[in-house]
Structure formats: structure tokens, C-alpha cells
Design a protein around this motif. Structure first.
Motif, short mmCIF file in Angstrom:
data_model
loop_
_atom_site.label_atom_id
_atom_site.label_comp_id
_atom_site.label_asym_id
_atom_site.label_seq_id
_atom_site.Cartn_x
_atom_site.Cartn_y
_atom_site.Cartn_z
N ASN A 27 59.06 47.15 34.52
CA ASN A 27 59.55 46.03 33.92
C ASN A 27 58.85 44.80 34.01
O ASN A 27 59.35 43.85 33.74
CB ASN A 27 61.09 46.26 34.33
CG ASN A 27 61.96 47.30 34.04
OD1 ASN A 27 61.66 47.61 32.90
ND2 ASN A 27 62.80 47.97 34.89
N ARG A 28 57.86 45.05 34.97
CA ARG A 28 56.95 43.69 35.02
C ARG A 28 56.33 43.30 34.02
O ARG A 28 56.19 44.05 33.07
CB ARG A 28 56.05 43.87 36.40
CG ARG A 28 56.78 44.00 37.63
CD ARG A 28 55.49 44.11 38.85
NE ARG A 28 54.55 42.84 38.61
CZ ARG A 28 54.98 41.89 39.16
NH1 ARG A 28 55.97 41.69 40.11
NH2 ARG A 28 54.09 40.71 39.15
N PRO A 29 56.13 42.01 33.80
CA PRO A 29 55.47 41.40 32.39
C PRO A 29 54.07 41.92 32.38
O PRO A 29 53.50 42.41 33.49
CB PRO A 29 55.72 39.77 32.71
CG PRO A 29 56.24 39.55 33.85
CD PRO A 29 56.70 40.77 34.64
N SER A 87 52.06 35.79 35.14
CA SER A 87 53.58 35.28 34.95
C SER A 87 54.58 35.40 36.12
O SER A 87 54.68 36.49 36.58
CB SER A 87 54.07 36.02 33.62
OG SER A 87 53.30 35.90 32.56
N THR A 100 57.55 36.07 38.17
CA THR A 100 58.56 37.21 37.70
C THR A 100 59.28 37.53 39.06
O THR A 100 58.62 37.23 39.95
CB THR A 100 58.16 38.28 36.91
OG1 THR A 100 59.25 39.49 36.89
CG2 THR A 100 57.13 39.06 37.84
N SER A 101 60.62 38.04 39.17
CA SER A 101 61.38 38.28 40.13
C SER A 101 61.41 39.94 40.46
O SER A 101 61.80 40.41 41.37
CB SER A 101 62.76 37.92 40.09
OG SER A 101 63.47 38.43 38.99
N GLU A 102 60.78 40.60 39.47
CA GLU A 102 60.66 42.03 39.52
C GLU A 102 59.48 42.54 40.55
O GLU A 102 58.45 41.74 40.61
CB GLU A 102 59.99 42.61 38.12
CG GLU A 102 61.30 42.57 37.19
CD GLU A 102 62.24 43.26 37.39
OE1 GLU A 102 62.18 44.52 37.91
OE2 GLU A 102 63.28 43.23 36.55
#
Length: 1135
Positions: free
Chosen positions: A986-988, A993, A995-997
Motif C-alpha cells: 500500500n506504500r506509494p 512521497s 506517507t504514513s504507511e
């Protein structure tokens, strides 16, 4: 210091300049030019290293004999050359250890070719180094590309010094005492500025230790063009006879020709848009006595500073003069010219010698006068009490030919009555050596003290600024010397003046040869004081020679000058690269926190207008200098004390400075500070430096323990009274470096008068922009600046209302009408400065000895004349108030500051830099000093570009990527987790970028139905469809598919393998070839192959399109990270 020049040609050509301890190595790189681009840059690698770090055994001598420095690098016709001085001679000794050499011969060595290497013989009998006829080039070669440059530089008009700054006059460098600093060079007079600039930029990137070593090696040479000579004056002819040693004195002349608008007679006239004048020369006469007494007087000459041209012609005085721009279009450039002169020299007085009757010269004079009248330097209110105007720019019209016609050139002295008053006001520069300890005179413990400064300059011009100009400048120089001797009650014998005239005659000849091609006319009169028949014949011969040279030779001479100065459109600039030191500098800047700390010091600042009262010296000053501070502040680290009207400002006092009163106040202040320190058992204060301008004085003290952190203490003054001629108004400034923080103190006494706030604003501008320290530092070139003094700004209310507000302590109303507050808010004075809140009563004007405001007939309106302003992000003001000292009509004001300073651990920085340097050097295997390609290929040198912004990596090149480390493979910084974790899908896709993932997620071990079951059901439900081929591929497969195949439909939806059960069947073994088959409902699933259908296969034939096949395979191939399902392909028709 002599140098050796060596070279090696394999694997890449390199040239090394070797001093006693260090080596400067050049290596050529290919020109950097984009395709289709007209601009290019010749790249050259350079490295400055200790001699022990270089294997010189692989180098061979490029020249038999020594060289004396390099003038720089230049690119000619796609070849890169380094210019070195091969022969020079000593021509002048200005002061002790200040020697000037004349360039007799130079050589240009090619960095990218060996064709121009040769061994030449030098003709020592030729004073001007015309050795070009004796050079032996390799057979088959044409003319050396730099032949014209060699002739020009070797013609005896170029000079250099390795132990002092030859580009600046003595007044601008006297306190350096023969120190040479590349950073302080005046590029307006530096003729090799274009060639040496790449090396100067390279030097600026070196560490302080390497920079000092490079300067000490004398490899870099700064050259001026003009005339330099010293004449020894025997003791019997010396005009000063009070000396006991009976040693000879010396008279030196230095003429510096500007290179900003350099050229030959008819190719360079007038000015350019930047305000640079043609044939602009600064001539300095220096007389040095053995005791250390030194006199200096400067004059300038230059073409009429408007836009005009003159065509060549074969008839004398028939060359047409044409003014090429209108009055309005010329004025901006004219103003730039004289504003720069005023900034550098002070007041300017023009002496125009053009004819009032000759065509062309009349038009030039009229236009010249119009521009002078329109100059902003003359639009200032500088009137004295008697109503006389003192303009910063004045002029005298003196028709030389008309005044001397029928009388002789002796009549030129009639110019003196027109300029005598200005000459007295401009004065001259005078310094002397003062022994610091009388008992240690034999140890030469002394300091240089400036006694007088030259406050203005004469700018003389005729048409060519050669013959008439040189004669009049001789007279002005003699007048200044006579004034100096008269002030000492001395006089000179005729022998002294003959030597003086000889110097000026030789100077005129040298400057005339540069500009017009021959010696000066009228030099016979300048030399002997009379015009002879032989002199007249010589002048006629020179005139004829000038006509020939100006018509037929000047074009080539102009081209050589333009080449030397880098003005040609086709010239390619040279860019030097030092990858190792550049990397070290960038790395040190990023790691500054490892060797830099912040410290806090306290600064006490006080200002006091003494009203000329000397009795205050015996008063108790502790209420002002040592007040009881509410915040419990201990003794400040720095103390800056400013005085105004330290002496009575009488007409006799305002033109000179009497240091006696300043010395008395120095003792009084020091006594007050140190008495308190002794009572407190603390260390004493030491006077760092003091300065005085007539009535203004500035004293800076420091605590003893701070002395090790203080360096580069300098002082400067700027007059503003009577248009800069008088010192009754002006400023005294002292600057210093505390650790690495630059601090500047300025005490100022601005124009008086209730309504003269505009003049006070102009005084501030004059001081802020005109006051200069060494290396051309200004007040704004500091981290912390504190102004203190009597600024004389008043309160814009009537006397009665002001006194009512004082009685009611309504300070807010007074401050709203304070002139300084209003001017600062409007941006007319002290922009970006701050002043703390005023909570004390106006400091002016009191009755002496009382707390009562002025009750005299004049009844002065009370005002806050005495102020302290400051700027600097590292300053924090704690106190701002007055002290109850009543012996003056002013009250003293003081302030206390906390100052944050940056402290660099030089040893730690040096060690850190050396460590980075050694690691970087060992990691770069392609260091050009000792290592090269074995095959000798001339590959492009790897260049480490500079970062666009500090903190960012350097830009990438074909060989250097910022995300790779010295060419090593890229690697991931993501650490591998323990079993049971996998990358988070699910990470970009873009790793940069936000992200909180998380990077990793826990694998779900729950039992799930294998996704292959859905695939089987889907296939069975389509049993009525035509059969389609199945394709299988291994990573090593090289098979292809025919271009006629159609793209496969989207695969059947399925779960990711991340959600499948760990007990799912293993992936099937892939076939090593692309297959095609028919499909029938009877096809069964083979569990031994992981659930794939058991289909007959046969190879695909007649494959013709590999690219299509690859794309096709990528579309339909199995994915090891996805569930195992059969690939469905459209059926291929049989032919």
C-alpha cells in the motif's frame, strides 16, 4: 621566490609549478560545450598539494631555469595556455620590504598540446625583454598563438610585487605593513584580472592553511600596467635635515593604468555605460624617509567622461571629434563615474585643459560643464556660515595652449591660483612610525600611525590626457610636496626638484607609449624646466610617429589588449576544478556543528558630547562607565566609548586633529574601568584601538581574557563637514572579529540645526557608503553594527510644548515627533536599524552643571540628540538609559547588549578537514596527480560539480551520480525484517512521497482458499468456448512470438498472494519454450503441476517480431508473486 615549471605528457598532459614546499598542478580537460550552443567553457583540473604528496620523478623540466610566478590562464583558438613570468628586474622599493618588479619576459605554455614547447634563449642586454627573435620553435609550426600577448606583456610597462598590494595606493593599505592579500586587490587596476580570476576563485575554496601556503609560495602574481620607479635621494639633497642617521631617502612614483576601458588612442575615448573612462590613470608620488615618515599624494587623469569618438587622420589636429549621445542619455554614466571617484577619493576637482578655440574641444568643454552642473554631487546643501558653497565636484577651466602661447610652458604654473585653496583642503597622506617602547627601539617595536589623510583629488584632462596633463600634474605634485615641507618648516634644494621632474618626465613617456605609441610631447620641458631646440625636434618626430602608429598599427594593438582582458566574443572562459578540496569545503560546511559552538559576550556602549570641556577628565565617570545594573550583569567583555566635541570646534581646529585631548580621555576611561576591576578582584581592561576625527573619538576596550578571541582590529574615519573637507562633522569607526563574528562600532557627529534633518540624512548616507576598512569592507559587511553619537536629530514641536511634555513626563508625545524616529520610519536614514524604547528625558540642551534645560537667550529646544542604534540578529539590548554627569550641556547615554558569537575550533576544523581530504583522496582512484589510464586515453576528467544550494548534493554527470557513492552499486537502506513480515504493497510507488504507511507489514497466516479454485471454476464454465493457446516462459527464455498474435484479454480477478494460505500448492515448473495448443472440455487439471491444465504442447514456428513477442510475453506471463493460474491466450488460426 623562484619557481620551477615541470610537465608530463602521459597519460594526460600536466604542467606543475613547483615552489619550495608545494606544487600547483594543472591538467587540461575537454571543453564543455552543448550541442548547438555558442557558449563554451574550457575546463581544467587544478590541485595544490604539498611537494611530498606528488611523485615529481614522472615530470620533466619544461624550461631550463626558473620562473617568477604565473599571470594566469587563457584560452586561445581552442588551446589552453598558462602564462608564467620568465624574466623580471627590480625597479622600485617603496618602503621597507616593499619591492616592485618589472616584467621583462613571459612565456605561454600549452596545457593540451606539446607543439609549442621549446627552449628559448633570453637576451639580457634588452631591458624590455624583447626575446621573441631568439626563440626556437619546433619545425613545421606556424606563429605562436600568443605571440602578440607575449610582445605586449614583455614591453616593459607591466609591474608586479610579491610582498605588497600594488593595485592600491598607500592610504588604502598603510596599516597592512607590506602584507599581501589577494582578497584586497583592486580589479580596476589589475591587468591580468581575466587570466588570474579562475585561480583566485580556486584559492577562495581552499582551507585557510592551504590558502596561506599558496600566498606564501608567490605562485599567483598580480600585475599592473603603467609606470613604477624609485629615485634615491642622498642625504645631502634631502629636504628633511633633522635626521641623525644621514641615510638616503627615496622618492617613488607609481602610475596605475585602469584596465576597465583600456585601449589605444583613437579606439578608446570617453566613457562607457558603467562610468569607466578611457586612459584613466592613478598616479601616486611617495616620499619615504629612513625614520619611517612617509608622504603620499595621489592624482588621477582620464578622458573627458562623456560619450565621444574621434576618427583617425594623416593631418595633425584634423581628426574629427563627434559626441555620440545626447545630454540626457549621457548623464547616468557621467554620474556613475564621479560617484565612484567621490566614494574612493573624496571631493573631486576637475582641471580641464582643453582649448577654448579649437573645434571639437570647445564642444567637449561645453558638454563637460553641463554635466558637472547637473551632477547630484553638487545638489547638496553644504553652505558655511559665510554663505559659500562647498560642492563635492568642482572644476577649473584652464586653456593650456592659450595661457602658454608666446610665453612658454613656464606659464602653466598660472594654474595654481585657481586650485590653491582646494589643494590646501585636500591635504596629503602622511604616516609615521611610533615606537611602542622607548627602551626597545633596537628591537624595532613600533606601530604605523596615520597623521593626516588626503581628503580629495584632482582629476586632470586634456584631449589625450598625455602631454599637457602630465605637465600640469607635475606642477600639482610639486605644490603638494612643498606644502608638506612647509608644514615641517623645511625646504628642498634644486637637486631634489630635478629628480622629481625626471620621474614625472619618465612617467609621461611611459604612459604615452602605452596609449599613443610614442613618448610624451613636452617632456623636454618637464625634465629640464625649459624647452630646447632639440626638444622641439623630438616632439615633431614623435608627432609623425604617432600618426603612423595610430593609423596603421593601433588596430592590432587594440586586439591584443581585448584578448588579454577577455573582451573578444569568441573567447572561451576557463573554469578550474579541484574536486577534492571542493568536496572538503562542502563537507566542512555541512558538518560545521562539529567544530563550531555558540558563546555569549556582553558589550557596553556609551556616547557623550563633551561640549569641548576638558575639565570632565578629572570628574568621577563611574556613574556612566560603571553603573549599577539591575540585572546583576558582571563586567562587560567589550566596552566602546564614543565622544563628540572632545575639543572646541573652532575654525582652526576643524581642518586638523590634535591627539593630545584624546590621549587624556583614554587614560581617564581606562582608570575608571580598571579601578572597579581591581576592587572586584577581576582582570583589567586593555585598549584595543582608538580613533579620532577632530572632535569625535572612539575608544574600544576589551577584557584581558578576550584578547585571544579578537583579531583583525581596524579603524577608519569619514569627514562630512564642508562637503567632506572639514572634520567638525563625520564619523570614526572601529571594527573587529570576535571569534568568527564581525562587530563594528561607529560614533558619529552629524549636521546641526533644527531644520537640517535632510542634511543629517545625507551625512548618514555618506558615512554608511563612504567609510571603508581594509579589503574594501563597508559598515554593512558585519554581523553586528552599533552606531553611537550625537546625531543631532531634534523634536519637531515648539519649545513651550516640549517643556510641558517633559514636566508631565509625556515621553510618548515627544517620541512621536522625534525627527530620527520619523526619518527611520520613512526609510530616509538608518534603514534596518533598531532603537530600544526611550524612557529617559531628552539629553540636550542643559545648563552646564545643572539639571535645568537651556535658559540662555537662544533657549534651545530640548531633544534626544544622543542616541544608540544597532542591527544584528545576534544582538539583544538589555539597558538603554542616561547617566547623571553634569559638566557638559549633554547627558551621556549608555546601553548594554548581549551578543551571541560563533566560535570555531580551528584545530578541530583543521583536523576534520585533513581527515576528509585524505579519505576523499584515497577513495578517488582517478586522481590526476599520480594516477591515470594505462592506455593513455584522453577521457573526460570526472568533475565534481558544486551544489546549487548548500546542503544538497552536487549535480549528477554521466560518470557521477549523487545517489551513488564513488561509483559503487546502489543499495537499499531498508533493513530486512524477521520472518513473517513482507513489504507493504500500500506504500506509494514514489519512495519520496510522504506517507504514513509502514515499510513492512505482518503476513496473515490464516487459512484461505487458494485462488486457483476460482480460476478452475472459471475455466470449466467456459467449456463451450473455442480452445486458446497457453503460454509459459522462463526468465532465461529467448523465444519469440509471431507478430500476428493478438494481445491477451485481462487476467481473471484474483487475490494477491499476500493473502493466500501458506499451504497453497507450489508454483508450477515453467516450460522453456512458448507453446500453442487446442483446448477441449475434456482437459483435466494436473495436480502434480500445481493445478495447471494438462495440455498437449507444440513449439511456435515462424517467429519474426522479437519486440512484439517480448511485449506479448510481459502481458501474459506468470507472476511469481501472484496466485498460480493458467494464462489464457486467443487461439491462433491455422494456415
Amino acid at each position: 621566490m623562484s619557481l620551477r615549471i615541470l610537465h608530463k605528457d602521459s597519460p594526460r598532459r600536466s604542467i606543475a609549478l613547483v615552489s619550495t614546499n608545494h606544487v600547483l598542478i594543472f591538467q587540461y580537460s575537454r571543453s564543455d560545450q552543448s550541442a548547438g550552443s555558442k557558449s563554451a567553457t574550457t575546463q581544467c583540473m587544478v590541485e595544490f598539494v604539498e611537494i611530498d604528496h606528488v611523485d615529481l620523478s614522472v615530470y620533466k623540466p619544461l624550461r631550463h631555469g626558473t620562473v617568477y610566478g604565473t599571470l594566469g590562464l587563457i584560452s586561445i583558438e581552442a588551446d589552453l595556455f598558462v602564462c608564467v613570468i620568465t624574466h623580471s628586474s627590480l625597479v622600485a622599493t617603496v618602503r621597507l620590504n616593499e619591492h616592485v618588479q618589472r616584467v621583462s619576459a613571459v612565456e605561454f605554455y600549452c596545457l593540451n598540446r606539446t607543439d609549442f614547447d621549446y627552449v628559448g634563449e633570453y637576451n639580457h642586454d634588452n631591458d624590455f625583454g624583447d626575446t621573441l627573435e631568439h626563440l626556437e620553435y619546433k619545425e613545421g609550426l606556424g606563429e605562436h598563438p600568443c605571440l602578440g600577448l607575449k610582445k605586449a606583456i614583455s614591453d616593459g610597462t607591466f609591474y608586479y610585487s610579491v610582498n605588497f598590494d600594488l593595485t592600491n595606493r598607500l592610504q588604502d593599505r598603510f596599516s597592512e605593513e607590506s602584507a599581501f592579500d589577494v582578497d584586497s586587490l583592486d580589479y580596476g587596476f589589475l591587468w591580468n584580472s581575466y587570466m588570474i580570476q579562475p585561480l583566485v576563485e580556486f584559492r577562495s575554496r581552499l582551507s585557510p592553511t592551504d590558502k596561506q601556503a599558496l600566498d606564501a609560495s608567490n605562485i599567483l602574481t598580480s600585475a599592473i600596467r603603467g609606470y613604477v620607479s624609485t629615485i634615491t635621494i642622498p642625504a645631502s639633497s634631502s629636504p628633511i635635515r633633522a635626521e641623525k642617521s644621514r641615510l638616503p631617502s627615496s622618492l617613488t612614483m607609481i602610475s596605475r593604468l585602469s584596465c576597465l576601458r583600456a585601449g589605444t588612442r583613437f579606439n578608446s575615448r570617453g566613457i562607457d555605460d558603467d562610468g569607466n573612462a578611457a586612459n584613466f590613470v592613478e598616479t601616486e608620488t611617495i616620499y619615504v624617509f629612513p625614520s619611517g615618515l612617509c608622504f603620499s599624494y595621489a592624482q588621477i587623469r582620464g578622458s573627458v567622461p562623456i560619450f565621444w569618438e574621434q576618427s583617425t587622420g594623416l593631418l595633425p589636429h584634423q581628426q574629427k571629434i563627434q559626441i555620440t549621445r545626447s545630454l540626457e542619455a549621457t548623464q547616468p554614466a557621467f554620474d556613475r563615474h564621479f560617484q565612484s571617484l567621490e566614494l574612493r577619493y573624496g571631493n573631486v576637482h576637475v582641471v580641464n585643459l582643453l582649448s577654448r578655440s579649437r573645434a571639437g574641444e570647445v564642444e567637449l568643454t561645453e558638454r563637460y560643464n553641463q554635466h558637472i552642473r547637473a551632477s547630484p554631487l553638487n545638489h547638496r546643501s553644504n553652505r558655511t556660515s559665510d554663505g559659500r558653497q562647498h560642492d563635492l565636484l568642482q572644476s577649473t577651466q584652464f586653456d593650456f595652449h592659450a595661457e602658454t602661447q608666446g610665453i612658454g610652458y613656464e606659464a602653466a604654473r598660472t594654474v595654481l591660483p585657481y586650485i590653491r585653496d582646494q589643494a590646501e583642503g585636500f591635504a596629503y597622506f602622511l604616516v609615521d612610525r611610533v615606537d611602542t617602547n622607548e627602551s626597545e627601539k633596537m628591537q624595532h617595536n613600533y606601530k604605523v600611525v596615520a597623521i593626516l589623510q588626503q581628503e580629495g583629488i584632482f582629476r586632470t584632462n586634456c584631449l589625450d590626457c598625455l602631454d599637457r596633463t602630465n605637465l600640469v600634474q607635475t606642477i600639482i605634485s610639486e605644490t603638494a610636496l612643498r606644502s608638506f615641507l612647509a608644514h615641517r618648516h623645511e625646504s628642498a634644494l634644486s637637486d631634489f626638484w630635478v629628480r622629481h621632474s625626471t620621474l614625472w618626465a619618465d612617467n609621461g613617456d611611459a604612459l604615452s607609449k602605452i596609449y599613443a605609441g610614442t613618448g610624451a610631447l613636452k617632456s623636454s620641458f618637464t625634465r629640464h624646466g625649459k624647452m630646447s631646440l632639440a626638444g622641439a625636434i623630438a616632439d615633431a618626430r614623435k608627432s609623425a610617429t604617432r600618426l603612423y602608429i595610430n593609423n596603421f598599427a593601433d588596430k592590432g594593438r587594440q586586439n591584443v589588449i581585448d584578448t588579454m582582458l577577455g573582451r573578444l566574443v569568441t573567447q572561451v572562459p576557463v573554469k578550474l576544478f579541484d574536486p577534492i578540496n571542493d568536496f572538503v569545503a562542502a563537507e566542512l560546511a555541512q558538518r560545521s556543528g562539529e567544530y563550531t559552538t555558540l558563546d555569549h559576550i556582553s558589550i557596553w556602549v556609551g556616547t557623550f558630547n563633551l561640549n569641548g570641556k576638558g575639565r570632565g577628565i578629572k570628574e568621577d565617570l563611574s556613574a556612566w562607565l560603571r553603573p549599577r545594573l539591575a540585572n546583576g550583569q558582571a563586567m562587560p567583555d567589550l566596552v566602546a566609548v564614543g565622544f563628540q566635541e572632545i575639543v572646541e570646534l573652532s575654525p582652526q581646529q576643524i581642518m586638523s586633529t590634535d591627539p593630545a585631548r584624546k590621549l587624556d580621555w583614554e587614560l581617564a576611561v581606562a582608570k575608571t574601568l580598571n579601578d572597579h576591576a581591581q576592587r572586584s578582584g577581576l582582570e583589567e581592561y586593555v585598549l584595543l584601538r582608538s580613533g579620532q576625527l577632530v572632535g569625535a573619538a572612539l575608544l574600544v576596550f576589551a577584557r584581558s581574557h578576550c584578547l585571544s578571541s579578537i583579531k583583525n582590529v581596524e579603524g577608519s574615519v569619514k569627514k562630512t563637514g564642508l562637503s567632506g573637507m572639514a572634520g567638525n562633522k563625520g564619523a570614526v569607526s572601529i571594527r573587529l572579529d570576535f571569534a568568527t563574528t564581525r562587530i563594528c562600532f561607529v560614533t558619529a557627529h552629524l549636521a546641526a540645526g533644527f531644520a537640517n534633518y535632510d542634511e543629517r540624512n545625507r551625512d548618514y548616507q555618506t558615512i554608511a557608503h563612504g567609510l571603508r576598512f581594509q579589503r574594501n569592507r563597508t559598515i554593512d559587511d558585519h554581523d553586528s553594527v552599533i552606531w553611537l553619537g550625537d546625531f543631532n536629530y531634534r523634536i519637531g514641536l515648539d519649545n513651550e510644548r516640549v517643556r510641558r511634555c517633559i514636566a508631565a513626563k509625556d515621553l510618548a508625545t515627544l517620541y512621536q515627533n522625534d525627527q530620527l524616529n520619523i526619518q527611520m520610519v520613512a526609510g530616509h536614514a538608518f534603514p534596518f536599524y533598531q532603537e530600544s524604547r526611550i524612557d529617559f528625558l531628552p539629553t540636550y540642551k542643559y545648563n552646564n552643571g545643572t539639571d535645568d534645560y537651556d535658559t540662555s537667550e537662544k533657549a534651545r529646544i530640548p531633544a534626544w540628540c544622543d542616541r544608540i542604534l544597532w542591527k544584528g540578529e545576534n544582538l539583544d539590548q538589555l539597558v538603554y538609559t542616561t547617566a547623571p554627569l553634569r559638566f557638559s550641556d549633554h547627558r551621556p547615554v549608555y546601553a548594554l547588549f548581549h551578543c551571541t558569537v560563533k566560535v570555531e575550533d580551528e584545530k578541530r576544523k583543521e583536523l576534520l578537514g585533513r581527515g576528509i581530504y585524505n579519505r576523499r583522496r584515497s577513495s578517488i582512484s582517478s586522481s590526476f596527480v599520480n594516477v591515470g589510464h594505462a592506455d593513455g586515453e584522453d577521457d573526460d576528467i570526472e568533475i565534481v560539480e558544486e551544489p546549487v544550494t548548500p546542503g544538497l548534493p552536487a549535480a549528477s554527470t554521466d560518470k557521477q551520480k549523487w545517489w551513488l557513492n564513488d561509483g559503487l552499486p546502489a543499495r537499499s537502506d531498508v533493513a530486512d525484517r524477521h520472518s513473517g513480515y513482507k513489504p507493504n504493497p500500500n506504500r506509494p510507488a514514489n519512495p519520496f512521497s510522504p506517507t504514513s504507511e509502514p515499510d513492512w507489514i505482518l503476513v496473515d497466516n490464516r487459512q484461505v482458499t487458494p485462488p486457483v479454485s476460482r480460476a478452475v471454476a472459471s475455466v470449466k464454465s467456459t467449456s463451450d468456448q473455442p480452445s486458446i493457446p497457453a503460454v509459459s516462459r522462463s526468465p532465461s527464455s529467448t523465444s519469440t512470438v509471431a507478430s500476428s498474435l493478438r494481445k491477451a484479454p485481462p487476467p481473471v480477478p484474483r487475490k494477491p498472494i499476500a493473502l493466500s494460505d501458506n499451504t497453497s500448492p507450489p508454483l508450477p515448473q515453467r516450460s522453456n519454450s512458448i507453446v500453442e495448443t487446442g483446448y477441449s472440455p475434456a482437459a483435466q487439471w494436473n495436480t502434480s503441476t500445481g493445478g495447471r491444465p494438462n495440455l498437449p504442447i507444440r513449439p511456435v514456428q515462424n517467429v519474426s517480431t522479437p519486440q512484439t513477442a517480448n511485449n506479448f510475453l510481459m502481458d501474459v506471463a506468470d507472476d511469481e508473486q501472484m496466485a498460480s493460474i493458467p494464462a489464457l491466450l486467443p487461439r491462433r488460426s491455422e494456415t
